[in-house]
Design a protein around this motif. Structure first.
Motif, PDB file in Angstrom:
ATOM      1  N   ASP A 244      39.156  67.188  58.872  1.00 28.58           N
ATOM      2  CA  ASP A 244      40.278  66.661  58.245  1.00 28.58           C
ATOM      3  C   ASP A 244      40.029  65.629  57.197  1.00 28.58           C
ATOM      4  O   ASP A 244      40.149  65.499  55.975  1.00 28.58           O
ATOM      5  CB  ASP A 244      41.784  66.852  58.724  1.00 28.58           C
ATOM      6  CG  ASP A 244      42.228  68.291  58.935  1.00 28.58           C
ATOM      7  OD1 ASP A 244      41.848  68.928  58.248  1.00 28.58           O
ATOM      8  OD2 ASP A 244      42.788  68.438  59.996  1.00 28.58           O
ATOM      9  N   SER A 245      39.523  64.344  58.091  1.00 30.61           N
ATOM     10  CA  SER A 245      39.318  63.325  57.325  1.00 30.61           C
ATOM     11  C   SER A 245      38.038  63.384  56.298  1.00 30.61           C
ATOM     12  O   SER A 245      38.161  62.788  55.470  1.00 30.61           O
ATOM     13  CB  SER A 245      38.934  62.422  58.521  1.00 30.61           C
ATOM     14  OG  SER A 245      40.033  61.934  59.494  1.00 30.61           O
ATOM     15  N   GLN A 246      37.163  64.087  56.672  1.00 35.36           N
ATOM     16  CA  GLN A 246      35.953  64.457  55.871  1.00 35.36           C
ATOM     17  C   GLN A 246      36.302  65.066  54.605  1.00 35.36           C
ATOM     18  O   GLN A 246      36.041  64.586  53.682  1.00 35.36           O
ATOM     19  CB  GLN A 246      34.940  65.173  56.630  1.00 35.36           C
ATOM     20  CG  GLN A 246      34.163  64.460  57.798  1.00 35.36           C
ATOM     21  CD  GLN A 246      33.576  65.511  58.731  1.00 35.36           C
ATOM     22  OE1 GLN A 246      33.532  66.354  58.504  1.00 35.36           O
ATOM     23  NE2 GLN A 246      32.658  64.858  59.657  1.00 35.36           N
ATOM     24  N   PHE A 247      37.339  65.864  54.682  1.00 38.09           N
ATOM     25  CA  PHE A 247      37.834  66.535  53.526  1.00 38.09           C
ATOM     26  C   PHE A 247      38.703  65.696  52.728  1.00 38.09           C
ATOM     27  O   PHE A 247      38.437  65.649  51.394  1.00 38.09           O
ATOM     28  CB  PHE A 247      38.782  67.801  53.658  1.00 38.09           C
ATOM     29  CG  PHE A 247      39.191  68.284  52.658  1.00 38.09           C
ATOM     30  CD1 PHE A 247      38.467  68.941  51.449  1.00 38.09           C
ATOM     31  CD2 PHE A 247      40.723  68.168  52.402  1.00 38.09           C
ATOM     32  CE1 PHE A 247      39.209  69.475  50.405  1.00 38.09           C
ATOM     33  CE2 PHE A 247      41.246  68.754  51.016  1.00 38.09           C
ATOM     34  CZ  PHE A 247      40.442  69.527  50.243  1.00 38.09           C
ATOM     35  N   LEU A 248      39.488  64.807  53.292  1.00 41.30           N
ATOM     36  CA  LEU A 248      40.268  63.703  52.431  1.00 41.30           C
ATOM     37  C   LEU A 248      39.470  62.807  51.715  1.00 41.30           C
ATOM     38  O   LEU A 248      39.663  62.363  50.806  1.00 41.30           O
ATOM     39  CB  LEU A 248      41.320  63.133  53.322  1.00 41.30           C
ATOM     40  CG  LEU A 248      42.341  63.829  53.821  1.00 41.30           C
ATOM     41  CD1 LEU A 248      43.164  63.329  55.019  1.00 41.30           C
ATOM     42  CD2 LEU A 248      43.202  64.263  52.929  1.00 41.30           C
ATOM     43  N   LEU A 249      38.370  62.193  52.486  1.00 45.48           N
ATOM     44  CA  LEU A 249      37.515  61.181  51.909  1.00 45.48           C
ATOM     45  C   LEU A 249      36.807  61.839  50.868  1.00 45.48           C
ATOM     46  O   LEU A 249      36.468  61.293  49.941  1.00 45.48           O
ATOM     47  CB  LEU A 249      36.507  60.819  53.142  1.00 45.48           C
ATOM     48  CG  LEU A 249      35.512  59.924  52.788  1.00 45.48           C
ATOM     49  CD1 LEU A 249      36.125  58.612  52.106  1.00 45.48           C
ATOM     50  CD2 LEU A 249      34.470  59.542  53.927  1.00 45.48           C
ATOM     51  N   ALA A 250      36.378  63.099  50.857  1.00 46.17           N
ATOM     52  CA  ALA A 250      35.613  64.007  49.783  1.00 46.17           C
ATOM     53  C   ALA A 250      36.502  63.726  48.680  1.00 46.17           C
ATOM     54  O   ALA A 250      36.066  63.824  47.465  1.00 46.17           O
ATOM     55  CB  ALA A 250      35.132  65.239  50.242  1.00 46.17           C
ATOM     56  N   TYR A 251      37.734  64.344  48.852  1.00 43.93           N
ATOM     57  CA  TYR A 251      38.779  64.590  47.841  1.00 43.93           C
ATOM     58  C   TYR A 251      38.817  63.209  47.018  1.00 43.93           C
ATOM     59  O   TYR A 251      39.013  63.000  45.928  1.00 43.93           O
ATOM     60  CB  TYR A 251      40.144  65.070  48.261  1.00 43.93           C
ATOM     61  CG  TYR A 251      41.255  64.891  47.275  1.00 43.93           C
ATOM     62  CD1 TYR A 251      41.301  66.274  46.344  1.00 43.93           C
ATOM     63  CD2 TYR A 251      41.991  64.186  46.920  1.00 43.93           C
ATOM     64  CE1 TYR A 251      42.104  66.328  45.472  1.00 43.93           C
ATOM     65  CE2 TYR A 251      43.004  64.197  45.876  1.00 43.93           C
ATOM     66  CZ  TYR A 251      43.277  65.207  45.404  1.00 43.93           C
ATOM     67  OH  TYR A 251      43.963  65.214  44.274  1.00 43.93           O
ATOM     68  N   ALA A 252      39.014  61.907  48.011  1.00 42.53           N
ATOM     69  CA  ALA A 252      39.248  60.816  47.214  1.00 42.53           C
ATOM     70  C   ALA A 252      37.841  60.312  46.215  1.00 42.53           C
ATOM     71  O   ALA A 252      38.083  59.850  45.391  1.00 42.53           O
ATOM     72  CB  ALA A 252      39.646  59.849  48.128  1.00 42.53           C
ATOM     73  N   ALA A 254      36.024  62.187  44.993  1.00 42.73           N
ATOM     74  CA  ALA A 254      35.653  63.140  43.863  1.00 42.73           C
ATOM     75  C   ALA A 254      36.763  62.868  42.641  1.00 42.73           C
ATOM     76  O   ALA A 254      36.320  62.947  41.705  1.00 42.73           O
ATOM     77  CB  ALA A 254      36.046  64.449  44.069  1.00 42.73           C
ATOM     78  N   THR A 255      37.671  62.297  43.348  1.00 44.53           N
ATOM     79  CA  THR A 255      38.904  62.082  42.042  1.00 44.53           C
ATOM     80  C   THR A 255      39.342  60.802  41.769  1.00 44.53           C
ATOM     81  O   THR A 255      39.851  60.335  40.717  1.00 44.53           O
ATOM     82  CB  THR A 255      40.420  62.576  42.743  1.00 44.53           C
ATOM     83  OG1 THR A 255      40.709  61.911  43.870  1.00 44.53           O
ATOM     84  CG2 THR A 255      40.302  64.188  42.837  1.00 44.53           C
ATOM     85  N   GLY A 256      38.666  59.709  42.535  1.00 46.11           N
ATOM     86  CA  GLY A 256      38.892  58.224  42.285  1.00 46.11           C
ATOM     87  C   GLY A 256      40.299  57.730  42.960  1.00 46.11           C
ATOM     88  O   GLY A 256      40.555  56.626  42.349  1.00 46.11           O
ATOM     89  N   GLU A 257      40.854  58.521  43.605  1.00 47.97           N
ATOM     90  CA  GLU A 257      42.137  58.037  44.317  1.00 47.97           C
ATOM     91  C   GLU A 257      42.052  57.244  45.298  1.00 47.97           C
ATOM     92  O   GLU A 257      41.668  57.680  46.487  1.00 47.97           O
ATOM     93  CB  GLU A 257      42.965  59.277  44.731  1.00 47.97           C
ATOM     94  CG  GLU A 257      44.422  58.896  45.179  1.00 47.97           C
ATOM     95  CD  GLU A 257      45.276  60.259  45.214  1.00 47.97           C
ATOM     96  OE1 GLU A 257      46.497  59.912  45.888  1.00 47.97           O
ATOM     97  OE2 GLU A 257      44.775  61.359  45.022  1.00 47.97           O
ATOM     98  N   GLY A 258      41.983  55.778  45.341  1.00 46.15           N
ATOM     99  CA  GLY A 258      41.884  55.099  46.398  1.00 46.15           C
ATOM    100  C   GLY A 258      40.403  54.404  46.581  1.00 46.15           C
ATOM    101  O   GLY A 258      40.389  53.765  47.547  1.00 46.15           O
ATOM    102  N   ALA A 259      39.645  55.222  45.597  1.00 44.74           N
ATOM    103  CA  ALA A 259      38.127  54.596  45.846  1.00 44.74           C
ATOM    104  C   ALA A 259      37.537  54.964  44.724  1.00 44.74           C
ATOM    105  O   ALA A 259      37.937  56.054  43.802  1.00 44.74           O
ATOM    106  CB  ALA A 259      37.383  55.385  47.096  1.00 44.74           C
ATOM    107  N   PRO A 260      36.394  54.270  44.176  1.00 46.79           N
ATOM    108  CA  PRO A 260      35.617  54.550  42.896  1.00 46.79           C
ATOM    109  C   PRO A 260      34.804  55.998  43.227  1.00 46.79           C
ATOM    110  O   PRO A 260      34.586  56.470  44.222  1.00 46.79           O
ATOM    111  CB  PRO A 260      34.295  53.566  43.316  1.00 46.79           C
ATOM    112  CG  PRO A 260      34.913  52.483  44.119  1.00 46.79           C
ATOM    113  CD  PRO A 260      35.761  53.019  44.959  1.00 46.79           C
ATOM    114  N   ILE A 261      35.029  56.692  42.057  1.00 49.54           N
ATOM    115  CA  ILE A 261      34.379  58.071  42.111  1.00 49.54           C
ATOM    116  C   ILE A 261      32.944  58.115  42.437  1.00 49.54           C
ATOM    117  O   ILE A 261      31.986  57.172  41.740  1.00 49.54           O
ATOM    118  CB  ILE A 261      34.603  58.727  40.483  1.00 49.54           C
ATOM    119  CG1 ILE A 261      36.036  58.924  40.411  1.00 49.54           C
ATOM    120  CG2 ILE A 261      33.535  60.029  40.412  1.00 49.54           C
ATOM    121  CD1 ILE A 261      36.428  59.674  38.973  1.00 49.54           C
TER     122      ILE A 261
END
Length: 317
Positions: A244-252, A254-261
């Motif tokens: 779940d963490s891996q998916f959330l990190l991938a999403y972030a 990919a979208t730039g939400e909370g981290a550079p794309i």
């Protein structure tokens, strides 16, 4: 007995065995238990399980709970000439001494037998262990109240014990307490308290709680939304192997939400989230959709290299 303990502490196991045997002969059950321990683990020579059982049995005759618990474990493994059916009697006798550890062991043993006719007795032993202040019993009793098939399945009854387990440093108890609060299904539920417990579990090193904490900060549930903090927890959980963490990190990523794309790294983590494992999201449609979108966005050669990297590093996560 003091001489036996002193010799044991300095590693003079031959002397410790001799003094422990003398103490046992004088009627000291702790001497017999120590002699059994030394024989069982071969600290003063070759291991001798049958001799160990004789010494433990001598201590057990005088109601020594440690010896009874060890005999039960040996019986369950059918070691030292003991049979599995003897474990129940050993644990019952140990629990009857009033020892909290023994009450917990006996309660867990009864749970494992899965006999609904013994459900009330099982819960009673677990309750006694928990109310005696034995920290491991807090969580086990809560689980029995909350999740055991023959228990009451009552999260309201379990919640105070999960909370006590959390306060004693049990990460799993903290996570369960947090999830009950967040679900809002009990009168005492409070989202902020739930978020605190979930983050406590993450801080105690539970990977699944890291992903849950990341989700709370992404969504602003029980806490102020903080995408950067969410990404920090997602990365910690991802590196610890939580899908779940891996998916959330991938999403972030990919979208730039909370981290550079960073679509390359996002693709790597979404692939890892789908790899076989206890928490795998291989069949999750949202994960599959993100994987496909990132694959389309990447140069085919880059995507191929990332897939290879994900396979090569699979055993790390």
């Amino acid at each position: 007995m003091a001489q036996a303990s002193g010799a044991y502490l300095v590693g003079d196991y031959a002397s410790a065995l001799m003094h422990a045997q003398r103490a046992a002969a004088a009627g000291e059950p702790r001497g017999a238990t120590l002699a059994g321990h030394i024989e069982l683990h071969g600290l003063a020579g070759a291991p001798d399980e049958e001799a160990a059982v004789r010494w433990f049995s001598r201590a057990a005759e005088r109601g020594e709970p440690d010896a009874l618990i060890i005999l039960a474990r040996l019986a369950q493994a059918e070691r030292g000439g003991l049979s599995a059916f003897q474990a129940r009697d050993f644990l019952s006798r140990a629990a009857e001494t009033g020892d909290a550890r023994a009450a917990l062991e006996f309660g867990l043993y009864l749970m494992d037998t899965g006999d609904p006719a013994r459900a009330a007795r099982t819960l009673e032993w677990l309750r006694l262990a928990a109310e005696s202040g034995h920290p491991p019993a807090f969580t086990e009793y809560a689980i029995a109240l909350d999740q055991w098939v023959h228990g009451p399945n009552d999260p309201a009854l379990a919640l105070p014990w999960y909370e006590r387990g959390a306060e004693a440093g049990d990460a799993h108890a903290a996570l369960q307490a947090g999830l009950i609060h967040l679900a809002g299904e009990v009168e005492a539920a409070d989202p902020a308290t739930g978020a605190d417990f979930v983050e406590m579990a993450a801080e105690l090193g539970l990977p699944a709680a890291m992903g849950q904490t990341a989700l709370l900060y992404f969504q602003g549930t029980g806490v102020a939304a903080d995408p950067a903090r969410a990404v920090s927890w997602a990365r910690q959980g991802a590196q610890a192997g939580d899908a779940d963490s891996q998916f959330l990190l991938a999403y972030a990523l990919a979208t730039g939400e909370g981290a550079p794309i960073d679509r390359r790294e996002a693709y790597l983590w979404v692939l890892r989230a789908g790899q076989p494992g206890a928490t795998s999201l291989a069949g999750d449609p949202a994960r599959a959709q993100l994987e496909a979108a990132l694959e389309r966005a990447l140069d085919p050669a880059v995507a191929a290299r990332v897939r290879e990297e994900a396979i090569l590093t699979a055993t790390r996560y």
